[in-house]
Design a protein around this motif. Structure first.
Motif, short mmCIF file in Angstrom:
data_model
loop_
_atom_site.label_atom_id
_atom_site.label_comp_id
_atom_site.label_asym_id
_atom_site.label_seq_id
_atom_site.Cartn_x
_atom_site.Cartn_y
_atom_site.Cartn_z
N SER A 1 1.90 -6.94 6.34
CA SER A 1 2.95 -7.10 6.89
C SER A 1 3.86 -6.82 7.45
O SER A 1 3.67 -5.59 8.10
N ALA A 2 3.61 -7.21 8.94
CA ALA A 2 4.70 -6.41 10.91
C ALA A 2 5.51 -7.63 10.93
O ALA A 2 4.86 -9.05 12.58
N GLY A 3 6.49 -7.77 10.54
CA GLY A 3 7.34 -8.28 11.22
C GLY A 3 7.36 -10.49 10.55
O GLY A 3 6.72 -10.27 9.38
N PRO A 4 6.74 -11.14 11.74
CA PRO A 4 6.85 -12.78 11.39
C PRO A 4 5.46 -12.43 10.70
O PRO A 4 5.06 -13.87 10.29
N VAL A 5 3.95 -11.91 11.61
CA VAL A 5 2.72 -11.05 11.34
C VAL A 5 2.35 -10.90 9.93
O VAL A 5 3.04 -10.11 9.68
N THR A 6 1.68 -11.91 9.25
CA THR A 6 1.05 -11.54 8.07
C THR A 6 -0.39 -11.51 7.82
O THR A 6 -1.20 -12.68 8.80
#
Length: 277
Positions: free
Chosen positions: A120-125
């Motif tokens: 996960s990186a913020g809203p990005v998975t």
């Protein structure tokens, strides 16, 4: 985009074979299917991590590709297109049915400790198996590019692809380059199968689906262009993802094939034009 690295690796094998031999291998996807089954069965009996099995699947597919070239492909190289098409399509059907007879149509999957893990990186998975497949695919794609560009054998393969008569005058044996390109192309797509098996089901006809996507990637990048495949793979991955968001997973390939048609209409030589390897 993550799946695009996988598309690049798979299409590089096809593009390498076409670039050197001038022959389209319609059984390319079935070589990937064999790589998936090989990885699955070794994992099934040993529990080894599928990514480590790359050390077995790629050499095995390399030797299998060399055997197929010596027994079958060598007979139609330089022949008419119909011979090459019928031979590779027939080989594709043969391999599918051998797999169906040997392992039935049961869907099989590999399960690892990280199968369901995500980054996960913020809203990005991102799925960990897909991310690993992307990283490994890019590493292999860069490695084969460097091999073609800087090694003596790679330069001989490029020379054969550019001008076979001039290559012969330089002492290069074209038949040896044909065999090597077919074996390396088979090894690359076998490696792609090893990456795919960690997040995708394995069944006897899976190769046909990915063969079509591979053709779209090769045509978009430019027939015979390795760099074109490196660029086109992520583009196809993004287009497929957008198609899934817009039309749903069942219809996502409609957008990909629309790109294929538009490429043929407006840029039939692909992104990299005539550039070979």
């Amino acid at each position: 985009m993550v799946i695009g690295g996988f598309y690049s690796l798979m299409s590089i094998g096809l593009s390498l074979i076409f670039g050197v031999t001038k022959m389209v291998n319609f059984a390319h996807g079935e070589f990937m299917m064999l790589g998936m089954y090989l990885t699955y069965w070794i994992w099934h009996f040993t529990g080894a991590d599928p990514y480590l099995l790359l050390l077995i699947s790629m050499p095995t597919l390399f030797l299998f590709g060399a055997l197929i070239y010596k027994v079958l492909i060598n007979r139609v190289i330089g022949g008419i297109d119909e011979q090459q098409i019928f031979l590779t399509v027939g080989l594709s059907i043969f391999l599918q049915n051998i797999a169906l007879l040997s392992w039935t149509g049961t869907y099989r999957t590999v399960t690892t400790a990280y199968s369901m893990a995500i980054l996960s990186a913020g809203p990005v998975t991102i799925s960990v198996p897909r991310f690993l497949a992307f990283v490994c695919s890019v590493i292999l794609a860069v490695a084969i590019t460097l091999f073609l560009k800087f090694t003596k054998t790679g330069k001989a393969m490029r020379a054969t692809a550019e001008d076979i008569e001039a290559a012969m005058l330089m002492g290069i044996k074209p038949r040896r380059m044909f065999l090597l390109s077919f074996a390396i192309g088979s090894a690359l797509v076998g490696g792609a199968g090893t990456f795919l098996v960690s997040f995708y089901y394995t069944w006897p006809t899976i190769g046909a689906i990915f063969t079509l996507l591979c053709f779209v990637t090769v045509v978009l990048g430019g027939l015979g262009s390795i760099v074109g495949c490196l660029i086109a793979g992520p583009i196809i991955g993004v287009v497929e993802g957008l198609g899934s968001l817009a039309l749903g997973a069942e219809m996502k390939l409609v957008v990909v094939y629309a790109v294929f048609v538009l490429t043929l209409l407006f840029k039939p030589k692909g992104l990299m034009g005539r550039r070979m390897l």
